[in-house]
Design an enzyme around this catalytic site. Structure first.
Site, PDB file in Angstrom:
ATOM      1  CG  HIS A   9      48.645  93.648  90.934  1.00 11.72           C
ATOM      2  ND1 HIS A   9      47.339  93.283  91.138  1.00 11.72           N
ATOM      3  CD2 HIS A   9      49.087  92.896  89.879  1.00 11.72           C
ATOM      4  CE1 HIS A   9      46.986  92.374  90.246  1.00 11.72           C
ATOM      5  NE2 HIS A   9      48.039  92.121  89.478  1.00 11.72           N
ATOM      6  CB  CYS A  10      52.187  89.765  93.547  1.00  9.56           C
ATOM      7  SG  CYS A  10      53.408  88.486  93.155  1.00  9.56           S
ATOM      8  CB  VAL A  11      52.824  90.324  87.633  1.00  8.76           C
ATOM      9  CG1 VAL A  11      52.526  91.796  87.457  1.00  8.76           C
ATOM     10  CG2 VAL A  11      54.309  90.089  87.862  1.00  8.76           C
TER      11      VAL A  11
END
Length: 601
Positions: A180-182
């Protein structure tokens, strides 16, 4: 050092980072995480409780929950850099006769980057849904090590396709899930990886081009000002020729914001270039960062008999033992087993007992071991009756009753965590076939749990089917052991037979919590400080005990006092099958009593 030397050093650094990332990505205990845990253990005792709580909640809010804050931060930094570039660098570059075509490139790249940035944020990463799951299950093959067929996600209530994982931030299963890329507030999965890569490369190009233009402007400023031919008087009153350090100091004092921006751009370029190269490598070999350790660098298989000089026990702090066939057989303790347990504890080892048998509570197991001469505490025992209760309470967050095909021990463990059940005991057939489909059901039941049940019957099978016909009903099994071995080479049907019958009737796959599922180890690790790199799994079955160790990255030891043999292990080793090789132990002993010479020194 000239430019070429600097560039060569950077390329070498990037390649080294890629090798390290490929080696350690996907491992449960990376060097960084080991160092971080060490720092946390050192700092925690001297940090106020309120500060720890505040830090944990802040980190949880930033990295474990969906938030657009990092998107806003990304845009803010971008605006600051472009404002500085436009306000100062652009004008100076025009004075240095830089062409408008060259100066327009950063803005073109900004538009390209923004387009891919938007796509990466908005596009579906490959979410597993009820409508698409049937087709997604056939896209990638199950490797039967990291991804097993028929595993149901306890949150999504869907059979998970191969190479799909549940994102705890977005609370959804994503196909070919990487992370999951913030920065884009989205998962990176099968359907948006290409946009993520294009976004990374466009950011790198944008930072690199702006850095080149800024550096060119500063270089021209130095050349036109004659700084390289200048001199100055040092603190001793002597005339000195201006060198690189003097030039850099002069530029920083003259153009402080521009020099700072240039340093920031160079840092961003180097960082993202290495990151983009790593993800490009993963895309080329069709892998994700949490899979590459498994597929790229599998450790060599070993099968060694424990000898006196083996330092295996010096390399572990925690030992997990299976019970039946390892420390006892039937109602008799394996000779020397109690002394082995005592010596391990005397030497500071943490000892735990993990069993797939769901017919006893933790307390009942502790009492049995005490009678057999073992010094065991209740909290050191982890059976599937207890682990199933923990799984339903902590992972599934069950709100309702359980229809239990199981033993009174399972009923007690469920009650201990506040979960009510119905179903324990005989359930005889009544009425005619037409009546069975309308059998009375408890409306509060939200899960069906299958363990060992000596009263298993057609009516229990039918009742489980009726409950599982409801899509929101959870389906959990304690384990899949199909046979329970007895003394004298005899055996009786195990829980796996009952579970498979229910799965066949309901046409659904259960989520199992027992070995070889990693939840059994996770249950131990969640309650005690266990470093999997320094943990040993000891068992007598290759398909449960040793496979559990392989799935969790533990060292494994097979004892020959139970089910499996060395010939079985060697056959798995030579098979060339990834699943079967996961059942090959690192070491074996005839009996755990063989550890006594090693423990006695």
């Amino acid at each position: 050092m000239d430019f070429l030397s600097l560039f060569a050093a950077y390329v070498l650094l990037v390649l080294t980072c890629i090798v390290l990332l490929c080696k350690y990505s996907g491992q449960q205990q990376t060097p960084f995480l080991t160092f971080f845990n060490f720092v946390v253990k050192f700092v925690a005792p001297i940090t106020p409780k309120w500060l720890q709580t505040f830090s944990q909640r802040t980190l949880h809010r930033l990295f474990h929950q969906r938030s657009n804050m990092f998107i806003y931060l990304h845009l803010l930094l971008e605006c600051a850099v472009y404002a500085e570039f436009t306000y100062e660098v652009f004008g100076f570059c025009r004075e240095m006769d830089t062409t408008l075509t060259s100066l327009s490139v950063p803005y073109i790249l900004l538009a390209v980057k923004t387009f891919f940035f938007y796509l990466c944020i908005r596009r579906d990463p490959g979410t597993v849904t009820e409508k698409k799951v049937a087709g997604q299950q056939h896209v990638y093959p199950y490797d039967r090590r990291l991804f097993h067929p028929g595993v149901s996600c306890p949150t999504c209530q869907l059979i998970k396709p191969a190479r799909s994982k549940h994102c705890r931030v977005c609370d959804r299963c994503v196909q070919r899930f990487d992370h999951h890329c913030v920065w884009v507030n989205n998962c990176i999965g099968a359907l948006n990886t290409r946009y993520f890569l294009l976004y990374l490369f466009s950011v790198c190009a944008m930072a690199g081009d702006m850095a080149v233009l800024t550096a060119d402007m500063l270089l021209h400023a130095v050349l036109r000002s004659g700084l390289l031919r200048a001199s100055y008087v040092d603190e001793f009153g002597e005339q000195q020729t201006a060198g690189p350090l003097f030039v850099v100091q002069h530029l920083f004092l003259t153009f402080p914001r521009i020099v700072f921006m240039l340093g920031f751009l160079v840092f961003v370029f180097f960082l993202l270039a290495g990151y983009a190269m790593f993800h490009s490598y993963l895309a080329l070999v069709n892998q994700t960062s949490n899979e590459c350790c498994l597929h790229v660098s599998c450790p060599p298989l070993r099968l060694h008999k424990i000898m006196r000089n083996v330092d295996l026990l010096d390399s572990v702090d925690c030992v997990l033992f299976d019970c039946d066939g390892v420390i006892w057989r039937g109602e008799q303790a394996v000779p020397g087993a109690a002394e082995v347990i005592d010596l391990l504890k005397e030497q500071g080892k943490n000892v735990f007992f993990v069993t797939n048998n769901s017919s006893k509570t933790r307390r009942m197991y502790a009492d049995k071991m005490t009678k057999l001469g073992f010094d065991v505490r209740e909290e050191e025992v982890f059976g599937t009756a207890y682990c199933s209760a923990v799984y339903l309470r902590n992972v599934c967050e069950l709100r309702g009753k359980v229809y239990l095909i199981g033993s009174p021990a399972m009923e007690q463990e469920l009650a201990a965590v506040g979960i009510q059940q119905t179903g324990v005991g005989p359930d005889h057939v009544a009425g005619k076939a037409a009546d069975w489909a309308g059998v009375p059901l408890d409306p509060e039941v939200r899960a069906v749990v299958v363990g060992f049940d000596e009263h298993f019957s057609y009516m229990k099978l039918n009742r489980a089917l009726q409950y599982l016909s409801q899509k929101d009903c959870l389906f959990v099994g304690t384990n899949r052991d199909s046979r329970l071995p007895l003394e004298g080479g005899k055996a009786v049907p195990g829980t796996g037979c009952l579970l498979q019958a229910v799965e066949t009737a309901a046409q659904r796959q259960a989520q199992t919590v027992g070995k070889p599922n990693s939840f059994m180890f996770d249950c131990v690790a969640s309650q005690f400080s266990v470093d999997r790199d320094r943990c040993l799994m000891v068992g007598d079955r290759l398909d449960t005990d040793i496979m559990l160790g392989s799935n969790c990255g533990l060292k494994t030891l097979l004892t020959l006092t139970g089910v499996s043999t060395v010939a079985d292990a060697e056959a798995h080793q030579k098979s060339g099958c990834a699943e079967r090789q996961g059942m090959v132990p690192d070491y074996y002993v005839d009996s755990i009593a063989d550890l006594l010479p090693v423990l006695r020194g």
